[in-house]
Write a protein that holds these residues in place. Structure first.
Motif, PDB file in Angstrom:
ATOM      1  N   PHE A 146       0.829  -1.205   0.000  1.00 35.21           N
ATOM      2  CA  PHE A 146       0.000   0.000   0.000  1.00 35.21           C
ATOM      3  C   PHE A 146       0.863   1.255   0.000  1.00 35.21           C
ATOM      4  O   PHE A 146       0.598   2.196  -0.736  1.00 35.21           O
ATOM      5  N   ILE A 147       1.912   1.271   0.813  1.00 37.06           N
ATOM      6  CA  ILE A 147       2.809   2.431   0.865  1.00 37.06           C
ATOM      7  C   ILE A 147       3.481   2.643  -0.490  1.00 37.06           C
ATOM      8  O   ILE A 147       3.600   3.770  -0.973  1.00 37.06           O
ATOM      9  N   GLY A 148       3.914   1.561  -1.130  1.00 37.90           N
ATOM     10  CA  GLY A 148       4.525   1.675  -2.458  1.00 37.90           C
ATOM     11  C   GLY A 148       3.563   2.248  -3.475  1.00 37.90           C
ATOM     12  O   GLY A 148       3.917   3.127  -4.270  1.00 37.90           O
ATOM     13  N   ILE A 149       2.321   1.773  -3.444  1.00 38.31           N
ATOM     14  CA  ILE A 149       1.306   2.286  -4.386  1.00 38.31           C
ATOM     15  C   ILE A 149       0.993   3.749  -4.086  1.00 38.31           C
ATOM     16  O   ILE A 149       0.797   4.552  -5.000  1.00 38.31           O
ATOM     17  N   LEU A 150       0.978   4.120  -2.814  1.00 39.40           N
ATOM     18  CA  LEU A 150       0.752   5.514  -2.432  1.00 39.40           C
ATOM     19  C   LEU A 150       1.861   6.408  -2.987  1.00 39.40           C
ATOM     20  O   LEU A 150       1.590   7.479  -3.546  1.00 39.40           O
ATOM     21  N   PHE A 151       3.108   5.965  -2.863  1.00 42.44           N
ATOM     22  CA  PHE A 151       4.228   6.720  -3.433  1.00 42.44           C
ATOM     23  C   PHE A 151       4.075   6.860  -4.948  1.00 42.44           C
ATOM     24  O   PHE A 151       4.332   7.922  -5.509  1.00 42.44           O
TER      25      PHE A 151
END
Length: 146
Positions: A105-110
């Motif tokens: 999720f954090i990667g997709i947010l970035f």
């Protein structure tokens, strides 16, 4: 302003300055008297100060900010890609098992924020009003996240 006309001097050195339809000229007027600033300066050997179109300097600063945002957003996108790739590896699987899947999720947010900032930055560099507004919005979101 698009048509040639006398208008309020944006440099505040006279009451009026002549706009030739594209640029401010050195022709000024105050109290009903007109003169050419460059001719007077040259006659007395004074340093010649050529008026700068204030809109050009603002656009230049916005363009520079847009270029910096392109570099920043590219970095954000690379971080997002790296986080997503780590999340798919064995190490990422271990981290995800402890964090409840938040690494992906954090990667997709970035990736989402980086892509948004990149689009806004390109719009800002190309002097599009929507680019300037979205650049401010995405830069604010990025600042809050970081």
């Amino acid at each position: 302003m698009t048509s040639p006309q006398w208008a309020k001097d944006p440099h505040s050195r006279a009451e009026l300055r002549y706009w030739d339809g594209a640029n401010w000229t050195s022709h000024v007027s105050s109290g009903g008297r007109q003169w050419d600033e460059l001719a007077i300066a040259a006659q007395f050997g004074a340093p010649i100060m050529v008026p700068v179109n204030s809109a050009d300097s603002v656009n230049g600063r916005l363009r520079a900010a847009g270029i910096m945002a392109i570099v920043q957003s590219s970095f954000i996108l690379l971080i997002g890609l790296w986080i997503v790739s780590v999340a798919q590896s064995d190490i990422g699987q271990v981290v995800d098992s402890f964090s409840g899947g938040s690494l992906t999720f954090i990667g997709i947010l970035f990736l989402a924020v980086g892509g948004g900032v990149l689009a806004a930055a390109i719009g800002s560099v190309r002097s599009r009003p929507w680019g300037r507004i979205t650049l401010i919005v995405f830069e604010s979101i990025f600042t809050l996240i970081m």
